[in-house]
Design a protein around this motif. Sequence first.
Motif, PDB file in Angstrom:
ATOM      1  N   LYS A  38       0.826  -1.205   0.000  1.00 54.40           N
ATOM      2  CA  LYS A  38       0.000   0.000   0.000  1.00 54.40           C
ATOM      3  C   LYS A  38       0.860   1.255   0.000  1.00 54.40           C
ATOM      4  CE  LYS A  38      -3.853   2.147   2.522  1.00 54.40           C
ATOM      5  NZ  LYS A  38      -4.755   2.020   3.709  1.00 54.40           N
ATOM      6  N   SER A  39       1.989   1.207   0.706  1.00 52.99           N
ATOM      7  CA  SER A  39       2.875   2.369   0.791  1.00 52.99           C
ATOM      8  C   SER A  39       3.424   2.772  -0.573  1.00 52.99           C
ATOM      9  CB  SER A  39       4.044   2.072   1.738  1.00 52.99           C
ATOM     10  OG  SER A  39       4.788   0.943   1.274  1.00 52.99           O
ATOM     11  N   ILE A  40       3.507   1.820  -1.500  1.00 52.47           N
ATOM     12  CA  ILE A  40       4.000   2.103  -2.848  1.00 52.47           C
ATOM     13  C   ILE A  40       2.870   2.553  -3.760  1.00 52.47           C
ATOM     14  CG2 ILE A  40       5.027   1.108  -4.927  1.00 52.47           C
ATOM     15  CD1 ILE A  40       6.706  -0.685  -3.171  1.00 52.47           C
ATOM     16  N   ARG A  41       1.812   1.765  -3.812  1.00 52.87           N
ATOM     17  CA  ARG A  41       0.744   2.057  -4.783  1.00 52.87           C
ATOM     18  C   ARG A  41      -0.041   3.322  -4.461  1.00 52.87           C
ATOM     19  NH1 ARG A  41      -1.576  -2.517  -2.011  1.00 52.87           N
ATOM     20  NH2 ARG A  41      -3.548  -1.945  -0.969  1.00 52.87           N
ATOM     21  N   GLU A  42       0.040   3.809  -3.212  1.00 48.47           N
ATOM     22  CA  GLU A  42      -0.658   5.031  -2.845  1.00 48.47           C
ATOM     23  C   GLU A  42       0.274   6.219  -2.689  1.00 48.47           C
ATOM     24  OE1 GLU A  42      -3.202   4.422   0.503  1.00 48.47           O
ATOM     25  OE2 GLU A  42      -4.465   2.944  -0.527  1.00 48.47           O
ATOM     26  N   ASP A  43       1.520   6.052  -3.110  1.00 49.72           N
ATOM     27  CA  ASP A  43       2.503   7.132  -3.028  1.00 49.72           C
ATOM     28  C   ASP A  43       2.328   8.054  -4.238  1.00 49.72           C
ATOM     29  OD1 ASP A  43       4.675   8.806  -2.862  1.00 49.72           O
ATOM     30  OD2 ASP A  43       6.100   7.224  -2.344  1.00 49.72           O
ATOM     31  N   LYS A  44       1.761   9.232  -4.010  1.00 52.10           N
ATOM     32  CA  LYS A  44       1.445  10.148  -5.107  1.00 52.10           C
ATOM     33  C   LYS A  44       2.686  10.780  -5.735  1.00 52.10           C
ATOM     34  CE  LYS A  44      -3.255  11.176  -3.625  1.00 52.10           C
ATOM     35  NZ  LYS A  44      -3.792  10.242  -4.631  1.00 52.10           N
ATOM     36  N   GLN A  45       3.847  10.602  -5.100  1.00 49.30           N
ATOM     37  CA  GLN A  45       5.072  11.083  -5.725  1.00 49.30           C
ATOM     38  C   GLN A  45       5.375  10.273  -6.990  1.00 49.30           C
ATOM     39  OE1 GLN A  45       8.247  12.320  -2.480  1.00 49.30           O
ATOM     40  NE2 GLN A  45       7.180  10.495  -1.790  1.00 49.30           N
ATOM     41  N   PHE A  46       4.988   9.002  -6.964  1.00 55.43           N
ATOM     42  CA  PHE A  46       5.320   8.112  -8.081  1.00 55.43           C
ATOM     43  C   PHE A  46       4.100   7.566  -8.809  1.00 55.43           C
ATOM     44  CE2 PHE A  46       8.672   7.997  -4.867  1.00 55.43           C
ATOM     45  CZ  PHE A  46       9.675   8.604  -5.607  1.00 55.43           C
ATOM     46  N   TYR A  47       2.943   7.668  -8.175  1.00 48.69           N
ATOM     47  CA  TYR A  47       1.680   7.336  -8.829  1.00 48.69           C
ATOM     48  C   TYR A  47       0.770   8.547  -8.665  1.00 48.69           C
ATOM     49  CZ  TYR A  47       3.209   2.480  -9.145  1.00 48.69           C
ATOM     50  OH  TYR A  47       3.915   1.331  -9.455  1.00 48.69           O
ATOM     51  N   PRO A  48       1.093   9.641  -9.394  1.00 49.36           N
ATOM     52  CA  PRO A  48       0.357  10.901  -9.228  1.00 49.36           C
ATOM     53  C   PRO A  48      -1.119  10.769  -9.596  1.00 49.36           C
ATOM     54  CG  PRO A  48       1.747  10.971 -11.182  1.00 49.36           C
ATOM     55  CD  PRO A  48       2.129   9.737 -10.438  1.00 49.36           C
ATOM     56  N   ASP A  49      -1.929  11.658  -8.987  1.00 46.68           N
ATOM     57  CA  ASP A  49      -3.362  11.628  -9.245  1.00 46.68           C
ATOM     58  C   ASP A  49      -3.678  12.177 -10.645  1.00 46.68           C
ATOM     59  OD1 ASP A  49      -3.220  14.427  -9.041  1.00 46.68           O
ATOM     60  OD2 ASP A  49      -3.760  14.397  -6.930  1.00 46.68           O
ATOM     61  N   ALA A  50      -4.943  12.025 -11.021  1.00 51.73           N
ATOM     62  CA  ALA A  50      -5.379  12.411 -12.370  1.00 51.73           C
ATOM     63  C   ALA A  50      -5.161  13.894 -12.638  1.00 51.73           C
ATOM     64  CB  ALA A  50      -6.847  12.046 -12.559  1.00 51.73           C
ATOM     65  N   LYS A  51      -5.332  14.738 -11.623  1.00 50.62           N
ATOM     66  CA  LYS A  51      -5.164  16.174 -11.803  1.00 50.62           C
ATOM     67  C   LYS A  51      -3.724  16.509 -12.182  1.00 50.62           C
ATOM     68  CE  LYS A  51      -5.779  20.639  -9.494  1.00 50.62           C
ATOM     69  NZ  LYS A  51      -6.172  21.336  -8.238  1.00 50.62           N
ATOM     70  N   THR A  52      -2.771  15.879 -11.491  1.00 53.98           N
ATOM     71  CA  THR A  52      -1.358  16.113 -11.793  1.00 53.98           C
ATOM     72  C   THR A  52      -1.023  15.606 -13.191  1.00 53.98           C
ATOM     73  OG1 THR A  52      -0.759  15.902  -9.446  1.00 53.98           O
ATOM     74  CG2 THR A  52       1.019  15.653 -11.061  1.00 53.98           C
ATOM     75  N   VAL A  53      -1.505  14.416 -13.500  1.00 50.26           N
ATOM     76  CA  VAL A  53      -1.224  13.812 -14.794  1.00 50.26           C
ATOM     77  C   VAL A  53      -1.769  14.673 -15.944  1.00 50.26           C
ATOM     78  CG1 VAL A  53      -1.711  11.834 -16.296  1.00 50.26           C
ATOM     79  CG2 VAL A  53      -1.077  11.463 -13.901  1.00 50.26           C
ATOM     80  N   SER A  54      -2.889  15.342 -15.690  1.00 52.02           N
ATOM     81  CA  SER A  54      -3.506  16.158 -16.747  1.00 52.02           C
ATOM     82  C   SER A  54      -2.623  17.326 -17.172  1.00 52.02           C
ATOM     83  CB  SER A  54      -4.862  16.692 -16.278  1.00 52.02           C
ATOM     84  OG  SER A  54      -4.714  17.651 -15.238  1.00 52.02           O
ATOM     85  N   HIS A  55      -1.650  17.711 -16.332  1.00 52.27           N
ATOM     86  CA  HIS A  55      -0.749  18.814 -16.668  1.00 52.27           C
ATOM     87  C   HIS A  55       0.579  18.330 -17.263  1.00 52.27           C
ATOM     88  CE1 HIS A  55      -3.300  20.882 -13.534  1.00 52.27           C
ATOM     89  NE2 HIS A  55      -3.334  21.741 -14.536  1.00 52.27           N
TER      90      HIS A  55
END
Length: 359
Positions: free
Chosen positions: A315-332
């Motif tokens: 969970k610590s990996i798959r929920e780490d937004k530094q490396f699996y950024p959210d949709a808002k970040t990805v959109s930019h």
Amino acid sequence: MKKLLTSVVAILAVVAVLFTAQRYLAAKTGSGEGGSKVLNLYNWGDYIDPALLKKFTKETGYKVSYETFDSNEAMFTKVKQGGTSYDLAVPSEYMIEKMKAANLLLPLDHQKLTGLKNYDSRFLNQSFDRHNKYSVPYFWGTLGIIYNDKYLKASDVQHWDDLWSSKFKNQVMLIDSARDVLGFTLITQGKSVNDKSTADLAAAQGKLTTLMPNVKAIIADEIKMYMAQDEASIAVTYSGEASEAMANNKHLHYVVPSEGSNLWFDNIVMPKTAKHTAAAYAFLNFISEPKNAAQNAEYIGYATPNKKALALLPKSIREDKQFYPDAKTVSHLQVYSDLGQKWTEKYNDAFLEFKMTQR
């Protein structure tokens, strides 16, 4: 004379039998160029868990011949020259476009691929390879800023323009890549990372030159080592490199600037000169298995596009937004496209001129 001739004929017959047997055994064992038990894999350095290569050989009998490259351009040149018949290679998105245009790739037979269903649909059917005609996803990630909280605060490094702050004199390490460094500079000026304007590129080069007083070094893979060892306070690098450095230094953090950055994809392709296609398909299916893909992601530190593999990660990996950024970040984020030879040379020349101003 007749006996001698008969003896010669007999000897030649034996030699022919032995030669045929030798070629047969070579093909069966994979020791020959056309051997069915060999896989020639051309990949980036340290970009697969070695334990997986051993597992693949144990499960399939295919022995892996593993060669590495340090840039997409070096890989392209060697594949194009055709001196070595690689069965699989791992280019980035813009290079896949270039390889397609140069007729260097074999189309994939999707009926022989058992693992495409495991991938997140967001990473399939990308613009650089519609319907994944030539490639299978391998890893994805971002370009960002890694910093050490022993020397600066999070608020100091949230944007690309922060790198130009006078407080970072002789502290910033840059990845040795024209596309990446000119790319984030173009972003600071509101431009695309795929810009093809002479004026825009000149303006970006001019701004980049003013960053040089802050530059400590322009290097490649060594960044993760130097950051882990507190040799620098801040650097621009890839998400996976940052992840590896952070695993060795609890004071390190990774930021993807909200104004945008590069979203990159590395996919596996089959060069047109491939001679062991059965081995290649076996490997593509092997690396697409969720358990294997998850193991590889944990080892490498980059983000996996394999949705079923992601579910197996801690969970610590798959929920780490530094490396699996959210949709808002990805959109930019922006994906590199092939600039073509003319503009690739312009970017490379601009970056070389920038590097020549280094003290």
